[in-house]
Design an enzyme around this catalytic site. Structure first.
Site, PDB file in Angstrom:
ATOM      1  N   HIS A  78      48.099  47.180  35.865  1.00  0.00           N
ATOM      2  CA  HIS A  78      49.099  48.618  35.917  1.00  0.00           C
ATOM      3  C   HIS A  78      48.401  49.813  36.148  1.00  0.00           C
ATOM      4  O   HIS A  78      48.022  50.417  35.555  1.00  0.00           O
ATOM      5  CB  HIS A  78      49.870  48.569  34.481  1.00  0.00           C
ATOM      6  CG  HIS A  78      50.696  47.558  33.995  1.00  0.00           C
ATOM      7  ND1 HIS A  78      52.159  47.822  34.478  1.00  0.00           N
ATOM      8  CD2 HIS A  78      50.690  46.224  33.669  1.00  0.00           C
ATOM      9  CE1 HIS A  78      52.798  46.689  34.142  1.00  0.00           C
ATOM     10  NE2 HIS A  78      51.988  45.821  33.585  1.00  0.00           N
ATOM     11  N   CYS A 123      51.444  43.562  38.783  1.00  0.00           N
ATOM     12  CA  CYS A 123      51.543  42.773  37.610  1.00  0.00           C
ATOM     13  C   CYS A 123      52.934  41.714  38.001  1.00  0.00           C
ATOM     14  O   CYS A 123      52.900  41.098  38.878  1.00  0.00           O
ATOM     15  CB  CYS A 123      51.585  43.624  36.506  1.00  0.00           C
ATOM     16  SG  CYS A 123      51.317  42.202  35.183  1.00  0.00           S
ATOM     17  N   GLU A 162      49.733  52.300  37.356  1.00  0.00           N
ATOM     18  CA  GLU A 162      50.494  53.612  36.792  1.00  0.00           C
ATOM     19  C   GLU A 162      50.044  54.121  35.446  1.00  0.00           C
ATOM     20  O   GLU A 162      50.350  54.861  35.016  1.00  0.00           O
ATOM     21  CB  GLU A 162      51.775  53.409  36.993  1.00  0.00           C
ATOM     22  CG  GLU A 162      52.560  52.528  35.943  1.00  0.00           C
ATOM     23  CD  GLU A 162      52.231  51.170  36.009  1.00  0.00           C
ATOM     24  OE1 GLU A 162      51.518  50.539  36.609  1.00  0.00           O
ATOM     25  OE2 GLU A 162      52.834  50.358  35.138  1.00  0.00           O
TER      26      GLU A 162
END
Ligand code: GLN
Length: 192
Positions: free
Chosen positions: A175, A81, A177
């Site tokens: 994202h 990002c 994660e």
């Protein structure tokens, strides 16, 4: 490289979950805030957050020249990002004083998904990841507006490429994660 020291740039933004992801995968995560931290890592994650702020903090922390040197030397980087924006060669819709590191030959457009789609999830088909689509979380995400000839596009949405790789540098507009699927972190780790 299983025990790799994976740096996570921790100046701003979502470093914590990247640290947890690499720890779970058996790597040695290292929070990077200074040039000395950066000197000891085998790879670096540039997390999401706000690229204008990240750009300023790279200057005030003294990290920018050290990071540019390591990137020029082939440091594997995972940019997500805002981190993808920081890795790009060219940024559209950036602030005039915003400077990226130029880790790969792409042009990115900031905040590319418009107001209604400020935040959304999409199932991405990523050929090289076994096990079905990747549920990707996009938050005020950029998109790749142009990818140079050396750049592999690994996943795309109708708006454009959202996952690209060039040598050891991998960039995601989303994202990875968030959402508990560590396959992208794993494949990055395997290539270090
Ligand atoms: N829109 C942010 C920027 O331009 C990126 C958002 C994010 O990292 N989730 O830097």
């Amino acid at each position: 490289m299983p025990g790799a020291r994976v740096g996570v740039l921790a100046l701003q933004g979502s470093a914590r979950l990247h640290v947890a992801a690499f720890a779970e995968l058996g790597a040695t995560p290292v929070e990077v805030r200074t040039p000395a931290d950066l000197a000891g890592v085998d790879a670096l994650v540039v997390p999401g957050g706000e690229s204008t702020t990240l750009s300023l903090l790279l200057g005030s922390s003294g990290l920018r020249p050290a990071l540019e040197d390591r990137v020029a030397g082939g440091l594997p980087v995972l940019g997500t990002c805002a981190g993808m924006i920081m890795c790009a060669g060219e940024v559209l819709g950036g602030r005039p004083d915003q400077r990226s590191v130029g880790a790969l030959d792409i042009t990115v457009r900031r905040n590319a998904f418009g107001r209604q789609r400020e935040s959304f999830e999409a199932d991405l088909d990523i050929d090289e990841l076994a096990g079905g689509p990747f549920a990707a979380v996009f938050i005020r995400a950029p998109v790749v507006a142009r990818a140079g000839p050396e750049v592999e596009v690994l996943a795309r949405l109708p708006e454009g490429p959202v996952l690209c790789r060039s040598g050891g540098v991998v960039v995601a507009a989303f994202h990875p994660e968030l959402g508990g699927d560590l396959r992208l972190h794993q494949s990055f780790l395997e290539r270090i």
